[in-house]
Scaffold this active site. Structure first.
Site, PDB file in Angstrom:
ATOM      1  CE  LYS B 102      35.921  49.217  29.544  1.00 22.04           C
ATOM      2  NZ  LYS B 102      34.560  48.919  29.050  1.00 22.04           N
ATOM      3  CD  GLN B 146      31.353  47.416  30.557  1.00 18.29           C
ATOM      4  OE1 GLN B 146      32.202  48.297  30.612  1.00 18.29           O
ATOM      5  NE2 GLN B 146      31.557  46.283  29.882  1.00 18.29           N
ATOM      6  CG  ASP B 169      32.999  51.930  23.238  1.00 21.66           C
ATOM      7  OD1 ASP B 169      34.163  51.544  23.480  1.00 21.66           O
ATOM      8  OD2 ASP B 169      32.017  51.610  23.921  1.00 21.66           O
TER       9      ASP B 169
END
Lengths: 342, 342
Positions: B102, B146, B169
């Site tokens: 990422k 995460q 997200d």
């Protein structure tokens, strides 16, 4: 749900099965082949030539009796009486009737009802002030804004102002999000879809693993009904105005929830033998035999459905009475939650 | 998505069409009859004997190029650089790899990346402190925790702490609720399902009115993918572990999104000729020919699907690269929104 359009040819032609519809989708024999295995799979359903009528009025009465007992137990144990506040803006006759019915229903189970009647030309701010007052009032456990609001008001702003802990309608997006997510619990389940599922439960219709088709995808019925069925492990399909072959999909359903607001849309030939049908539609259709000149019918052609389904809700007297019962239940749940009363 | 279970017999037997499955559901001829009309209805698809491969890697590259251009335009116009903060707790090797990827992806498009690496034995409070810091930091437009977190932490508490305006997200229940509701807009669409729909768009697959089947109902892929398809007017069914006849339902789909984490579960005989398949699964299966001893396959048996579908995503190189591209896009959207930059 109620459609305001009057349909000229809204009766079901129940003496003629609609063979045209059958031919259109070309699956006549297949759908009949499905039926025999299905009949065995729908549990606890009478297999008479006519279906079981799902008596929403009587189930709602039973639930209101249960609520009455709980309200009384709560009052006696901790001295708290659940309270529901309803805000009505303007002079719409139908809205006034709905509000009056809710008030009466509250009284009948011992729930306090508060009412704010604001004039049609109120400002948004005035409505928001009332909501803020009820938000802060510990004797109010549920707040309901009667819709529709006058057109000069922003409905979304006003609904969003209701504290989520008092949103007994369950329409707050945060609530809907929790309803959609596995492992999350909504604070309130919207009343009409909750009433549909409650009818299935009270009639011992098993949902897990069943094919369910929801007709209509409104925020207040179709969509949350689909989410609820999914939470109970049904395999859910949603049919809507853009669906190219609704009959074909509906004919696969063990459970149909119809909430589309179109009189008699679902015909007998669309229904799998033995299916269970929950009809949310309340549609006025012309009826010269009625003194009012019209009668109310559902989204499903009842006369045809009753011959092929294993159970079906009538209109009126099916889902309708359940909605108010669920509103009372949500108000009770809210009061119990805030007072940690079990 | 990735299943950690290795399957001994995970190859597709692509030389033998699974006639057993066909017989089980008993609709062989019917499903073939559907096919001819369907082939005509799927627009813009090559009708070769083999399907079009949906090249997620190349689409993701294209999107990242678009993001690079936008990030640079933003920096030059208003001097703002989008920033993404990633919080990693513990030493899981796979998580560390994801975070590194990422970070690299951010760098490649000019997005600032911030990283907090906390030890495995951190307290929940310490993680919440980091989140609070990023919530208040105006240079951070997206925050990503995460997963999985160490087992002594309450994942829900921690995820709920991320400000909804920075929840790139898109997993916040308020966001999911808005995604489910007509007339509401989510702040962010969850990355993987967003990537699936983006692939359909970029390959000009029409969604409106099409039958779509989503396999799997996880909060992070299946459920939001179904909501997205529904927003685009598909007729959506969700198939899951409790579905009694998955093949029968999947075989009706014009569009399949498979997100179940089971290697090669969907066989060629489950697919309607001409269907478009988006395969989200990434499953390791034994492969003695690979130096690592395993290879990655999807939820759909690719070798069989490629012969019957009109378009299909490979694994790897399909949905995978799209997820990170969508994360970058969500971060850019967030920065644009807060700075009213269009």
């Amino acid at each position: 749900m109620a459609s305001s359009v009057f349909f000229t040819h809204s009766h079901c032609y129940s003496s003629k099965p609609s063979s045209l519809v059958f031919r259109q989708v070309g699956v006549g024999p297949t759908s009949l082949r499905f039926s025999s295995s299905h009949v065995a799979s729908v549990a606890a359903m009478a297999m008479d030539s006519s279906a079981k009528v799902i008596d929403g009025k009587s189930v709602a009465k039973q639930i209101r009796d249960e609520i009455t007992a709980e309200v009384s137990r709560m009052r006696e144990s901790i001295g708290v009486i659940p309270g529901l506040a309803v805000i009505l803006v303007g002079d719409r006759k139908d809205s006034a009737t709905y509000v009056r019915n809710k008030k009466k229903a509250c009284e009948s189970v011992g729930i306090n009802s508060l009412e704010a009647n604001l004039p049609e030309d109120s400002t948004e701010e005035e409505v928001l002030n009332y909501i803020a007052g009820y938000n802060d009032d510990p004797s109010v456990h549920g707040i309901l804004v009667q819709l529709p609001l006058p057109s000069h008001m922003n409905e979304q702003n006003i609904l969003n102002a209701v504290r989520i802990e008092k949103d007994v309608d369950g329409f707050h997006p945060l609530n809907i999000g929790r309803l959609a997510m596995r492992g999350r619990e909504p604070l309130f389940v919207p009343c009409t879809p909750k009433g549909c599922i409650e009818l299935l439960h009270r009639y011992n219709v098993s949902i897990k693993g069943k094919r369910a088709v929801v007709i209509g995808r409104s925020n207040i019925v179709g969509m949350p009904a689909a989410l609820l069925l999914q939470r109970e492990d049904a395999t859910v399909s949603i049919v809507h105005s853009r669906t190219s072959n609704p009959e074909e999909i509906i004919r696969q359903a063990d459970i149909i929830i119809a909430a589309v607001g179109q009189a008699n849309m679902v015909r007998g030939s669309w229904i799998k033998p033995g299916a269970v049908i929950i009809d949310v539609g309340i549609n006025p259709v012309e009826d010269p035999n009625s003194p009012r000149g019209y009668k109310l019918v559902g989204d499903v052609c009842y006369e045809e459905a009753i011959r092929i389904a294993s159970a079906v809700t009538p209109v009126p007297g099916g889902v309708g009475p359940m909605t108010i019962a669920m509103l009372l239940q949500n108000t009770l749940i809210s009061a119990k939650r805030v007072h940690h009363f079990e």
